[in-house]
Design an enzyme around this catalytic site. Structure first.
Site, PDB file in Angstrom:
ATOM      1  N   HIS A  14      14.712  31.683  77.966  1.00 13.00           N
ATOM      2  CA  HIS A  14      14.001  30.452  77.637  1.00 13.00           C
ATOM      3  C   HIS A  14      12.484  30.666  77.640  1.00 13.00           C
ATOM      4  O   HIS A  14      11.768  30.157  76.782  1.00 13.00           O
ATOM      5  CB  HIS A  14      14.406  29.359  78.636  1.00 13.00           C
ATOM      6  CG  HIS A  14      13.593  28.109  78.523  1.00 13.00           C
ATOM      7  ND1 HIS A  14      12.580  27.823  79.406  1.00 13.00           N
ATOM      8  CD2 HIS A  14      13.624  27.100  77.633  1.00 13.00           C
ATOM      9  CE1 HIS A  14      12.030  26.661  79.062  1.00 13.00           C
ATOM     10  NE2 HIS A  14      12.644  26.196  77.996  1.00 13.00           N
ATOM     11  N   GLU A  67      11.507  32.339  74.535  1.00 11.03           N
ATOM     12  CA  GLU A  67      11.530  31.375  73.424  1.00 11.03           C
ATOM     13  C   GLU A  67      10.182  30.635  73.337  1.00 11.03           C
ATOM     14  O   GLU A  67       9.600  30.488  72.266  1.00 11.03           O
ATOM     15  CB  GLU A  67      12.691  30.395  73.630  1.00 11.03           C
ATOM     16  CG  GLU A  67      12.750  29.254  72.631  1.00 11.03           C
ATOM     17  CD  GLU A  67      12.909  27.910  73.314  1.00 11.03           C
ATOM     18  OE1 GLU A  67      11.986  27.081  73.194  1.00 11.03           O
ATOM     19  OE2 GLU A  67      13.952  27.674  73.984  1.00 11.03           O
TER      20      GLU A  67
END
Lengths: 425, 421
Positions: free
Chosen positions: A65, A68
């Site tokens: 994450h 990202e």
């Protein structure tokens, strides 16, 4: 490019694997203005332990994450501004087993696509910007900690699984993300953002050949290595805990009940398992079931109740959730309802109707660009050609659904996750 | 292209013929003035109608029928559109051409909608007591559960405070005490009254020709005795005194909500410029609020603004560390001040125009989005089609955007403060 038409769905999907290993999927939608592109990698939160070029790596929890977020940085600045100038909205999400970057637009499709391919394939991280993200993701972690919908699922996973990394939250914690550095992000990028491990999927009125050509132009022909994911620990079918609960600022008790299912594996067999699981959920406690009506009329559940079958790489569960004053009684009612259902068997006419309904809903769902693009990517990683689903519905038998229910819906495989209000009601 | 026709006094059917989709949809809305006396009755009614009809007397019979119609769906539709509240049903259904040879979906579906509306299960000339009681319980649980989403909950509280002298301050689903007071009789009487008196908006998106849809629905309204009462016009927001409220709760993250008021509503010329300003100020991932407060200062994950055009209300919300309230509030006002001073780049304006244009174009690519646009736009007073709207977006100038910013007055602050108990 290979072009296949699916007459039952009035859909076409064009496919090509580029020399660098990237799979390109295009679902042309003539007559539509919107265009949606997903660039996704077969890498999610649970894949943080891997072997790259012979070396074992264990990245901190929350790394997929974090990566990202930081991929949006380019040497010339934040890439969202470039998309905005083209009238497009880029965004991304990280799930347990996939990370996807996407944009939608009505004009300037080619430059937007180029930008998407560029920023996702460019690992550009500075000490300063990686450090700065700690504050933003820290706030995202706090937000999720206050979300009962996230907490109830995370707590259920902790109760149901002994070794699978689904036990860990996608975002990580403030402590684990503190260990994330530009070097960690670079390693994960090299490990899993090789074109071979990715899919580019476009839905909209575009020229499929042009999409493939552009991808090849931006990404080149070089074949880059992909890391070996560390296999998940062997998981017993019994749940370590049968009940987990906490208190939060919620209005009434919320529950999620899970039944542990086998690793569905990959390919058509995995999708068949998913369809069987969905039909099983419908037969046992779906809105058309006798049990649902009885629980609703008894006031045990309300319109918030729902359920289905969920799959993540290496695991799957049959689950239902909702608000209830008495979650324990819901669980008991479901276990008792199973006995009745299996004793009587699912009538053939009911089974056909259930299949027809599920198929109709899947067909309707194809109107959504987002859902279609997501499913094409997710099923690609599963190793299945999504638009083939009508045939699978035809071949699934009620005996398979009954056998599945008999095997899965047991006390041993179950875990009940409850969130109670702060104040005693 | 929309086709509009009257099926009776105050009853309008609009069809958006489109054969690109795999499903069609129909919405049926009875339009009511938003008021405390009716809000909870209107919110409860469709849930009770969905409990059973003469032919399909319980939830399971209804679901089985919908399953036979290839997984068609029917749900309650309760909207707030400025000073109006709508109550009714929304259905989605697969287009006939995907069904097995000889199976029809549209005709039985529209017939079923008319049964849901006109043939509820009755008991001694009234709704069934147990249906009404259990749906009351459901509605109360739904209202109470709004607490579970802290950002939405904080915003709801801010709007309640800021709009307490306006219909906009009445919660969309009404007040819990009012739901509790409803009886099967009071709900049934209300149902009969609003069937007679309300403006009715029917909207169909799909491939069937308008005449066919009209013929299938005409039957429905031939059966109602009508005594149509006109709706009052929409009004701008009436605000009370300014306020700055703090509510404490045991949560990890604080939620800051701010409300600003403007005389510009969807019915005024400056509306399009205001929508663009909203985008520049706090509408997306390149907005001033996002770039400054999240990206530059790392003070939050989620931040954004929204403009309620029917009332001229702009809202800002952010999830933040509870100790940073003053700093974030200050930063929001600073970004607004920049807009008012005209410190907006051409790139920001172009990006806003492109984004709005693109979202209006994309509206036409989904049956649900088309229904959402046409099902609310006209009611709130927006007279433009998406195409006309796009032309206005393209024609907007920087001066108009700055003028829009200058009409905004900060009014109310509501802070949900995280404390550990």
């Amino acid at each position: 490019m290979n072009r296949q038409y699916y007459p039952a769905l009035e859909e076409t999907v064009c496919r090509e694997v580029l020399p660098n290993g990237l799979t390109v999927l295009v679902a042309p939608r003539p007559g539509f203005r919107k265009k949606l592109a997903y660039f996704a990698t077969d890498f999610g939160a649970i894949h943080r332990c891997f072997t790259l070029e012979g070396k074992a790596c264990e990245a901190p929890q929350g790394v997929a994450h974090y990566l990202e977020h930081k991929l949006f940085d380019m040497p010339w600045g934040e890439v969202s501004a470039d998309f905005a100038a083209l009238g497009a909205n880029p965004n991304a999400f990280t799930s347990y087993d996939m990370t996807a970057y996407y944009f939608s637009c009505t004009e300037n499709f080619a430059p937007c696509l180029k930008l998407l391919l560029q920023f996702v394939s460019t690992a550009y991280f500075t000490e300063e910007s990686v450090a700065k993200e700690q504050g933003i993701i820290g706030q995202e972690i706090d937000m999720a900690a206050d979300s009962p919908d996230s907490r109830i699922f995370e707590q259920l996973m902790e109760g149901m699984y002994a070794g699978h990394r689904i036990r860990e939250t996608i975002l990580g914690t403030r402590e684990t993300i503190a260990a994330i550095t530009p070097q960690v992000l670079e390693t994960c990028h090299r490990a899993f953002y090789s074109p071979q491990n990715m899919v580019l999927c476009v839905v909209g009125d575009v020229d499929p050949e042009e999409v493939a050509a552009l991808a090849r132009q931006v990404l080149g022909d070089e074949i880059c290595p992909v890391a070996q994911k560390q296999p998940m620990a062997e998981e017993p079918m019994a749940c370590p805990e049968s009940r987990v609960s906490t208190r939060m600022e919620v209005a009434m008790p919320m529950f999620q009940l899970g039944f542990k299912c086998e690793d569905p594996g990959k390919g058509e067999q995995a999708v068949r398992q998913e369809i069987i699981g969905d039909l099983a959920a419908e037969a046992l406690f779906g809105e058309s079931s006798a049990l649902y009506l009885q629980m609703y009329e008894d006031g045990l559940i309300d319109s918030s109740f729902g359920g289905g079958f969920e799959t993540v790489d290496g695991m799957s569960i049959l689950t239902c959730s909702g608000d209830s004053e008495d979650p324990e009684r819901v669980k008991e009612a479901i276990l008792a309802g199973l006995e009745t259902l299996l004793k009587e068997g699912i009538p053939e006419a009911d089974f056909l109707r259930m299949k027809r309904s599920a198929l109709g809903r899947r067909i309707r769902d194809l109107d959504s660009f987002d859902s279609t693009c997501f499913r094409l990517c997710a099923y690609h990683f599963t190793g299945y050609d999504y638009p083939e689903f009508p045939a699978l519905y035809q071949s699934v038998q009620k005996e398979e659904v009954q056998a599945f229910l008999r095997r899965v819906v047991t006390r041993q495989r179950s875990c009940l996750s409850v969130i109670y209000p702060m104040k005693e009601v | 292209m929309t086709q509009s026709l009257s099926l009776g006094p105050g009853i309008r059917l609009r069809c958006i013929p489109d054969s690109r989709f795999k499903q069609g949809c129909l919405s049926l809305q009875l339009v009511r003035p938003m008021c405390r006396q009716e809000a909870s009755l209107n919110a409860l009614l469709p849930a009770v109608l969905l409990r059973g009809t003469r032919a399909y007397p319980d939830l399971r019979a209804i679901t089985l029928h919908l399953d036979d119609l290839y997984g068609a769906s029917v749900g309650t539709l309760v909207r707030r559109v400025g000073d109006y509240q709508t109550t009714g049903l929304y259905c989605g259904f697969m287009e006939d051409r995907f069904a097995l040879e000889g199976d029809a979906i549209l005709a039985p579906m529209l017939d079923f909608v008319s049964q849901l509306l006109l043939e509820p299960v009755l008991e001694e000339g009234c709704f069934r007591e147990d249906f009404v009681q259990s749906e009351k319980k459901n509605l109360i649980a739904t209202i109470e559960s709004q607490l579970n989403d802290k950002r939405a909950y904080a915003m709801e509280q801010m709007i309640r405070v800021m709009c307490r002298e306006d219909s906009f301050g009445i919660p969309r689903l009404g007040e819990i005490a009012d739901v509790e007071a409803i009886t099967a009789k009071s709900l049934y009487d209300h149902y009969r009254k609003i069937l007679r008196e309300s403006r009715v908006e029917l909207l169909y998106v799909g491939s069937a020709p308008e005449e066919k849809v009209a013929a299938l629905l005409q039957r429905l309204f031939d059966r109602i005795e009508r005594n149509y009462v006109n709706l009052p016009a929409q009004t701008p927001l009436r605000t009370g005194p300014e306020s700055d409220t703090i509510m404490e709760m045991d949560v990890s993250q604080g939620k800051l909500c701010m409300g600003l008021v403007s005389p510009v509503t969807i019915r005024e010329e400056g509306f399009v410029a205001m929508q663009l300003l909203n985008y520049i100020f706090g509408g997306g991932m390149t907005s001033k609020l996002f770039m400054e407060i999240r990206e530059k200062q790392s003070l939050c994950y989620a931040i954004g603004s929204g403009f309620h055009g029917s009332k001229g209300l702009m809202t800002v919300s952010a999830g933040i560390d509870s100790a940073m309230k003053e700093a974030v509030q200050q930063a929001v006002l600073e970004q607004l001040a920049l807009c008012r001073k005209g410190e907006i780049t051409q790139a920001e304006l172009t990006a806003a125009q492109e984004a709005l244009r693109s979202s209006l174009l994309a509206t036409q690519d989904s049956p649900g989005a088309l229904e959402g646009y046409y099902g609310t736009a006209a009611l709130s007073g927006l007279a433009m089609t998406p195409d006309a709207y796009i032309r206005a977006v393209e024609a907007a100038t920087m001066e108009q955007i700055v003028t829009a910013a200058k009409t905004l007055t900060p009014h109310t602050v509501f802070f949900l403060k995280g404390v550990s108990t």
